[in-house]
Design a protein around this motif. Structure first.
Motif, PDB file in Angstrom:
ATOM      1  N   PRO A   1     -14.302   8.707   7.432  1.00  0.00           N
ATOM      2  CA  PRO A   1     -15.714   8.804   7.063  1.00  0.00           C
ATOM      3  C   PRO A   1     -16.017   9.902   6.048  1.00  0.00           C
ATOM      4  CG  PRO A   1     -15.467   8.682   9.450  1.00  0.00           C
ATOM      5  CD  PRO A   1     -14.104   8.831   8.868  1.00  0.00           C
ATOM      6  N   GLN A   2     -15.382  11.052   6.191  1.00  0.00           N
ATOM      7  CA  GLN A   2     -15.672  12.168   5.295  1.00  0.00           C
ATOM      8  C   GLN A   2     -15.205  11.913   3.862  1.00  0.00           C
ATOM      9  OE1 GLN A   2     -13.629  12.195   7.911  1.00  0.00           O
ATOM     10  NE2 GLN A   2     -11.754  13.330   7.488  1.00  0.00           N
ATOM     11  N   GLU A   3     -14.314  10.934   3.684  1.00  0.00           N
ATOM     12  CA  GLU A   3     -13.848  10.581   2.340  1.00  0.00           C
ATOM     13  C   GLU A   3     -14.464   9.262   1.853  1.00  0.00           C
ATOM     14  OE1 GLU A   3      -9.588  10.789   1.888  1.00  0.00           O
ATOM     15  OE2 GLU A   3      -9.441  12.505   3.242  1.00  0.00           O
ATOM     16  N   TYR A   4     -15.280   8.629   2.697  1.00  0.00           N
ATOM     17  CA  TYR A   4     -15.936   7.364   2.352  1.00  0.00           C
ATOM     18  C   TYR A   4     -14.925   6.283   1.963  1.00  0.00           C
ATOM     19  CZ  TYR A   4     -19.795  10.603   2.328  1.00  0.00           C
ATOM     20  OH  TYR A   4     -20.688  11.583   2.683  1.00  0.00           O
ATOM     21  N   THR A   5     -13.874   6.212   2.748  1.00  0.00           N
ATOM     22  CA  THR A   5     -12.819   5.241   2.451  1.00  0.00           C
ATOM     23  C   THR A   5     -12.062   4.904   3.729  1.00  0.00           C
ATOM     24  OG1 THR A   5     -11.025   4.721   0.915  1.00  0.00           O
ATOM     25  CG2 THR A   5     -10.992   6.935   1.908  1.00  0.00           C
ATOM     26  N   SER A   6     -11.094   4.044   3.593  1.00  0.00           N
ATOM     27  CA  SER A   6     -10.155   3.782   4.688  1.00  0.00           C
ATOM     28  C   SER A   6      -8.749   3.826   4.128  1.00  0.00           C
ATOM     29  CB  SER A   6     -10.436   2.432   5.351  1.00  0.00           C
ATOM     30  OG  SER A   6     -10.137   1.379   4.471  1.00  0.00           O
ATOM     31  N   TYR A   7      -7.838   4.291   4.953  1.00  0.00           N
ATOM     32  CA  TYR A   7      -6.420   4.287   4.602  1.00  0.00           C
ATOM     33  C   TYR A   7      -5.854   2.991   5.193  1.00  0.00           C
ATOM     34  CZ  TYR A   7      -6.887   9.301   3.559  1.00  0.00           C
ATOM     35  OH  TYR A   7      -7.261  10.520   3.038  1.00  0.00           O
ATOM     36  N   PHE A   8      -5.601   2.033   4.328  1.00  0.00           N
ATOM     37  CA  PHE A   8      -5.213   0.698   4.780  1.00  0.00           C
ATOM     38  C   PHE A   8      -3.839   0.315   4.245  1.00  0.00           C
ATOM     39  CE2 PHE A   8      -7.048   0.140   0.635  1.00  0.00           C
ATOM     40  CZ  PHE A   8      -6.211  -0.780   0.046  1.00  0.00           C
ATOM     41  N   ARG A   9      -3.245  -0.648   4.909  1.00  0.00           N
ATOM     42  CA  ARG A   9      -2.023  -1.297   4.441  1.00  0.00           C
ATOM     43  C   ARG A   9      -2.086  -2.729   4.957  1.00  0.00           C
ATOM     44  NH1 ARG A   9       1.562   1.813   6.628  1.00  0.00           N
ATOM     45  NH2 ARG A   9       1.651   3.218   4.861  1.00  0.00           N
ATOM     46  N   SER A  10      -1.902  -3.692   4.069  1.00  0.00           N
ATOM     47  CA  SER A  10      -1.988  -5.090   4.476  1.00  0.00           C
ATOM     48  C   SER A  10      -1.110  -5.958   3.587  1.00  0.00           C
ATOM     49  CB  SER A  10      -3.438  -5.584   4.419  1.00  0.00           C
ATOM     50  OG  SER A  10      -3.916  -5.518   3.094  1.00  0.00           O
ATOM     51  N   VAL A  11      -0.866  -7.150   4.071  1.00  0.00           N
ATOM     52  CA  VAL A  11      -0.060  -8.141   3.349  1.00  0.00           C
ATOM     53  C   VAL A  11      -0.778  -9.484   3.427  1.00  0.00           C
ATOM     54  CG1 VAL A  11       2.108  -9.455   3.371  1.00  0.00           C
ATOM     55  CG2 VAL A  11       2.143  -6.984   3.741  1.00  0.00           C
ATOM     56  N   ILE A  12      -0.751 -10.197   2.314  1.00  0.00           N
ATOM     57  CA  ILE A  12      -1.259 -11.563   2.315  1.00  0.00           C
ATOM     58  C   ILE A  12      -0.174 -12.464   1.737  1.00  0.00           C
ATOM     59  CG2 ILE A  12      -2.433 -11.319   0.092  1.00  0.00           C
ATOM     60  CD1 ILE A  12      -4.596 -13.255   1.291  1.00  0.00           C
ATOM     61  N   VAL A  13       0.018 -13.605   2.394  1.00  0.00           N
ATOM     62  CA  VAL A  13       0.988 -14.584   1.903  1.00  0.00           C
ATOM     63  C   VAL A  13       0.248 -15.878   1.586  1.00  0.00           C
ATOM     64  CG1 VAL A  13       2.871 -13.571   3.242  1.00  0.00           C
ATOM     65  CG2 VAL A  13       1.647 -15.523   4.162  1.00  0.00           C
ATOM     66  N   PHE A  14       0.790 -16.605   0.638  1.00  0.00           N
ATOM     67  CA  PHE A  14       0.298 -17.926   0.268  1.00  0.00           C
ATOM     68  C   PHE A  14       1.462 -18.883   0.423  1.00  0.00           C
ATOM     69  CE2 PHE A  14      -2.100 -14.803  -2.040  1.00  0.00           C
ATOM     70  CZ  PHE A  14      -3.412 -15.247  -1.952  1.00  0.00           C
ATOM     71  N   GLY A  15       1.181 -20.058   0.938  1.00  0.00           N
ATOM     72  CA  GLY A  15       2.261 -21.015   1.093  1.00  0.00           C
ATOM     73  C   GLY A  15       1.760 -22.349   1.588  1.00  0.00           C
TER      74      GLY A  15
END
Length: 163
Positions: A84-98
């Motif tokens: 919250p104090q940085e107005y962001t999120s530390y994220f990691r994600s993957v998307i696949v198409f198939g």
């Protein structure tokens, strides 16, 4: 055919993307649903040999959608820490198409089901094999063959790895 990611510094390597898929326990499958509305549904899955496998009932919205259009996407979120104090999120994600298909061959179906069950119950081989036998005829297995995969993480996580 597939778009390149705009923020190239945040792209995960193929190895890191596969690690996200291997570590995740749930993801969101997106299909072209009824009346051309997107339909996204959370589900348990396993990643194996550039494929995603999941099980479901033998009828339903996602199977109807896959029968109409085999092209799907699947997303797994590995990390999502709101700062919250940085107005962001530390994220990691993957998307696949198939392309998704129902496994009708009993050997393919059994193999995929055993791989899926081993992920969620690795120390109970006898029990999971009994469970597979008990429900084998009623369960549907779907294979998603990955054609394209991208992973992305917050720039803050990139910077933390390479100060």
């Amino acid at each position: 055919m597939f778009r390149e990611m705009r923020r190239k510094k945040q792209v995960l390597s193929i190895e890191d993307s596969i690690a996200v898929l291997n570590n995740g326990t749930s993801g969101v499958l997106a299909v072209s649903g009824d009346n051309d509305y997107p339909y996204a549904v959370p589900l348990s899955y396993v990643y194996h040999d550039r494929k995603i496998f999941f099980h479901c009932a033998q009828t339903g919205h996602k199977l109807d959608a896959i029968a109409r259009n085999e092209k799907v996407s699947f997303c797994v979120i590995d990390q999502d820490n709101v700062v919250p104090q940085e107005y962001t999120s530390y994220f990691r994600s993957v998307i696949v198409f198939g392309k998704a298909r129902i496994l009708n061959n009993e050997d393919e179906k059994r193999s995929a089901l055993e791989i899926l069950a081993a992920k969620y119950s690795p120390d109970h081989e006898q029990g999971r094999l009994q469970e597979i036998e008990k429900h084998f005829k009623q369960v549907c297995l779907v294979e998603l063959v990955i054609e394209h995969m991208t992973g992305k993480e917050a720039i803050e996580l990139v910077k933390a790895k390479h100060p």
